[in-house]
Scaffold this active site. Structure first.
Site, short mmCIF file in Angstrom:
data_model
loop_
_atom_site.label_atom_id
_atom_site.label_comp_id
_atom_site.label_asym_id
_atom_site.label_seq_id
_atom_site.Cartn_x
_atom_site.Cartn_y
_atom_site.Cartn_z
N LYS A 1 0.86 -1.19 0.00
CA LYS A 1 0.00 0.00 0.00
C LYS A 1 0.89 1.24 0.00
O LYS A 1 1.78 1.37 0.85
CB LYS A 1 -0.84 -0.02 1.28
N ILE A 2 0.62 2.13 -0.94
CA ILE A 2 1.47 3.31 -1.12
C ILE A 2 0.59 4.55 -1.13
O ILE A 2 -0.44 4.57 -1.82
CB ILE A 2 2.25 3.20 -2.45
#
Ligand code: G3P
Length: 216
Positions: free
Chosen positions: A83-84
């Site tokens: 997750k960015i």
């Protein structure tokens, strides 16, 4: 529409393992759990319960840091999705990671344009936070609807995750609009099973059956 569980709680993941397609975590959710600060050990526990995608967020905010952390996180298990955050550095990192074959989930998306940029960078998933938009008086679901329309017209490959779910109506709307994934907190998933008419109907069936059996 796939159902992911939006939690890092091992008990909840275990009790819904028969139903869910994946799990999404974030630093706040991990911080709530005992042992959640030992990221690798904790994520391994989740991967022992779920074969589907498990999103784990990076803490680094600069390009090099995101890349190194993402490579480390994704090496924990083959079903890890990194997750960015939706930032210029995050989108640049997403572009490189997607070329390396690392699955990404661009998070904290609040507009169709942000979702489109994440898709252009090759994000596997884009997470739209509907509840947080509703919280400030915006229509979270409108962002989902518009993004899905854009992705269809522009033939974007990213899957839309409807996140920050507050109640079962959000889930129903996500399915109606054709979202690819909804990530649901365990408490909201619990509520989706309930309807007072189901309880009333069941009680009536059982009472009728008891009466008929006693009359024999
Ligand atoms: O996992 C991301 C998202 O679902 C967070 O939801 O309730 O903190 O707005 P919430």
């Amino acid at each position: 529409m796939k159902i992911f569980l939006d939690t890092a709680n091992i008990q909840d993941i275990g009790r819904y393992a028969y139903l869910i397609d994946g799990v999404t975590t974030n630093p706040s959710l991990l911080a709530r759990e005992e042992g959640g600060n030992n990221l690798e050990g904790f994520i391994k526990k989740i991967t022992s319960l779920i074969n589907g995608p498990i999103s784990v967020e990076v803490i680094n905010q600069q390009f090099d840091g995101i890349i190194n952390e993402a490579r480390r996180i994704s090496s924990i298990a083959p079903n890890i999705v990194v997750k960015i955050p939706m930032t210029p550095e995050g989108i640049r990192a997403t572009s490189l990671l997607s070329k390396e074959g690392i699955q990404t989930n661009v998070t904290l998306i609040f507009s169709p344009n942000q979702a489109y940029l994440a898709a252009k960078a090759g994000a596997t998933y884009v997470s739209i936070f509907v509840g947080r938009l509703d919280d400030i008086g915006h229509e979270g679901m409108e962002v989902v609807k518009n993004t899905l329309e854009i992705f269809k017209k522009q033939q974007c490959q990213s899957q839309v995750i409807v996140a920050s779910i507050r109640h079962p109506i959000h889930v129903c709307d996500a399915a109606t609009y054709g979202a690819h994934v909804v990530t649901i907190p365990p408490g909201v998933l619990d509520l989706m099973y309930n309807h007072p008419l189901t309880d009333i109907g069941l009680t009536r069936f059982l009472n009728d059956w008891k009466r008929a059996s006693n009359a024999q």
